[in-house]
Design a protein around this motif. Structure first.
Motif, mmCIF file in Angstrom:
data_model
loop_
_atom_site.group_PDB
_atom_site.id
_atom_site.type_symbol
_atom_site.label_atom_id
_atom_site.label_comp_id
_atom_site.label_asym_id
_atom_site.label_seq_id
_atom_site.Cartn_x
_atom_site.Cartn_y
_atom_site.Cartn_z
ATOM 1 N N UNK A 1 34.229 52.768 45.460
ATOM 2 C CA UNK A 1 35.370 51.901 45.650
ATOM 3 C C UNK A 1 36.388 52.217 44.565
ATOM 4 N N UNK A 2 37.637 52.259 44.941
ATOM 5 C CA UNK A 2 38.696 52.523 43.965
ATOM 6 C C UNK A 2 39.073 51.233 43.251
ATOM 7 N N UNK A 3 39.827 51.365 42.172
ATOM 8 C CA UNK A 3 40.270 50.184 41.437
ATOM 9 C C UNK A 3 41.211 49.343 42.312
ATOM 10 N N UNK A 4 42.051 50.017 43.100
ATOM 11 C CA UNK A 4 42.968 49.291 43.994
ATOM 12 C C UNK A 4 42.186 48.485 45.029
ATOM 13 N N UNK A 5 41.094 49.064 45.546
ATOM 14 C CA UNK A 5 40.254 48.337 46.497
ATOM 15 C C UNK A 5 39.568 47.155 45.823
ATOM 16 N N UNK A 6 39.179 47.323 44.557
ATOM 17 C CA UNK A 6 38.605 46.211 43.804
ATOM 18 C C UNK A 6 39.607 45.069 43.704
ATOM 19 N N UNK A 7 40.859 45.385 43.438
ATOM 20 C CA UNK A 7 41.906 44.363 43.363
ATOM 21 C C UNK A 7 42.048 43.648 44.709
ATOM 22 N N UNK A 8 41.948 44.398 45.815
ATOM 23 C CA UNK A 8 42.045 43.771 47.140
ATOM 24 C C UNK A 8 40.873 42.823 47.387
ATOM 25 N N UNK A 9 39.675 43.195 46.939
ATOM 26 C CA UNK A 9 38.509 42.306 47.065
ATOM 27 C C UNK A 9 38.733 41.042 46.245
ATOM 28 N N UNK A 10 39.242 41.202 45.030
ATOM 29 C CA UNK A 10 39.516 40.035 44.188
ATOM 30 C C UNK A 10 40.590 39.154 44.797
ATOM 31 N N UNK A 11 41.585 39.756 45.411
ATOM 32 C CA UNK A 11 42.633 38.964 46.070
ATOM 33 C C UNK A 11 42.026 38.133 47.192
ATOM 34 N N UNK B 1 40.326 30.684 40.169
ATOM 35 C CA UNK B 1 40.071 31.731 39.179
ATOM 36 C C UNK B 1 41.245 31.781 38.202
ATOM 37 N N UNK B 2 40.987 31.557 36.935
ATOM 38 C CA UNK B 2 42.060 31.460 35.959
ATOM 39 C C UNK B 2 42.082 32.620 34.974
ATOM 40 N N UNK B 3 41.279 33.620 35.207
ATOM 41 C CA UNK B 3 41.227 34.767 34.293
ATOM 42 C C UNK B 3 42.475 35.619 34.426
ATOM 43 N N UNK B 4 42.740 36.383 33.395
ATOM 44 C CA UNK B 4 43.804 37.369 33.433
ATOM 45 C C UNK B 4 43.456 38.362 34.538
ATOM 46 N N UNK C 1 40.228 40.717 34.703
ATOM 47 C CA UNK C 1 39.279 40.382 35.759
ATOM 48 C C UNK C 1 39.016 41.607 36.651
ATOM 49 N N UNK C 2 40.076 42.314 37.027
ATOM 50 C CA UNK C 2 39.927 43.504 37.864
ATOM 51 C C UNK C 2 39.107 44.572 37.146
ATOM 52 N N UNK C 3 39.347 44.756 35.866
ATOM 53 C CA UNK C 3 38.590 45.740 35.094
ATOM 54 C C UNK C 3 37.103 45.386 35.046
ATOM 55 N N UNK C 4 36.808 44.129 34.795
ATOM 56 C CA UNK C 4 35.415 43.694 34.698
ATOM 57 C C UNK C 4 34.695 43.826 36.046
ATOM 58 N N UNK C 5 35.336 43.337 37.099
ATOM 59 C CA UNK C 5 34.719 43.422 38.419
ATOM 60 C C UNK C 5 34.608 44.877 38.880
ATOM 61 N N UNK C 6 35.573 45.688 38.520
ATOM 62 C CA UNK C 6 35.527 47.089 38.949
ATOM 63 C C UNK C 6 34.300 47.804 38.384
ATOM 64 N N UNK C 7 33.903 47.448 37.187
ATOM 65 C CA UNK C 7 32.701 48.038 36.600
ATOM 66 C C UNK C 7 31.496 47.759 37.503
ATOM 67 N N UNK C 8 31.447 46.562 38.074
ATOM 68 C CA UNK C 8 30.330 46.191 38.952
ATOM 69 C C UNK C 8 30.471 46.757 40.362
ATOM 70 N N UNK C 9 31.703 46.890 40.846
ATOM 71 C CA UNK C 9 31.921 47.245 42.246
ATOM 72 C C UNK C 9 32.213 48.720 42.505
#
Length: 135
Positions: free
Chosen positions: A1-11, A20-23, A27-35
């Motif tokens: 999964x790309x970082x852009x796709x991770x952002x779409x999942x978070x959206x 969700x109140x995180x920056x 947040x995208x960086x942290x979740x991207x590590x997992x996804x």
């Protein structure tokens, strides 16, 4: 999964669980590590299934482990026909004896090529052949 796709999942998750109140960048960086090692389509389906089945009275942003667990379930479901193909080829079964699901994962010609591979090699290099079938 790309970082852009991770952002779409978070959206998508944010739309369902807007508290969700995180920056967003952190947040995208942290979740991207997992996804990052997971398929986007599997993640999207997993998020949708999670949201559909979430019956908590107060919806909060899901824990990362919950989403990763759901993604893995979806990936397993999607790999089932490929696993059947590899197992059947290792056993030397004919293409006509495969289930419809397995037949949708490989062409008759591709299956014939798998039958030429030594059964031990198919099983011991399972991940390699699984990737070849999915490509």
């Amino acid at each position: 999964m790309t970082k852009e796709e991770t952002v779409m999942i978070l959206a998508m998750l944010s739309a369902f669980y807007g508290n969700a109140k995180s920056d967003v960048k952190a947040m995208a960086n942290a979740w991207h590590i997992l996804l990052k090692d997971h398929n986007y389509d599997s993640a999207k389906i997993a998020v949708m299934k999670f949201a559909e089945s979430d019956t908590r009275d107060y919806a909060t942003f899901p824990a990362p482990g919950v989403i990763v667990r759901e993604i893995r379930k979806e990936e397993q479901r999607r790999c089932k026909p490929y696993r059947e193909v590899i197992s059947a080829a290792a056993e030397g079964k004919e293409y006509s004896r495969l289930s419809d699901s397995a037949k949708s994962a490989v062409t008759p010609r591709g299956y014939e090529e798998l039958l030429k591979v030594e059964p031990f090699a198919l099983i011991s290099n399972y991940e390699y052949y699984l990737e070849k079938l999915r490509d």
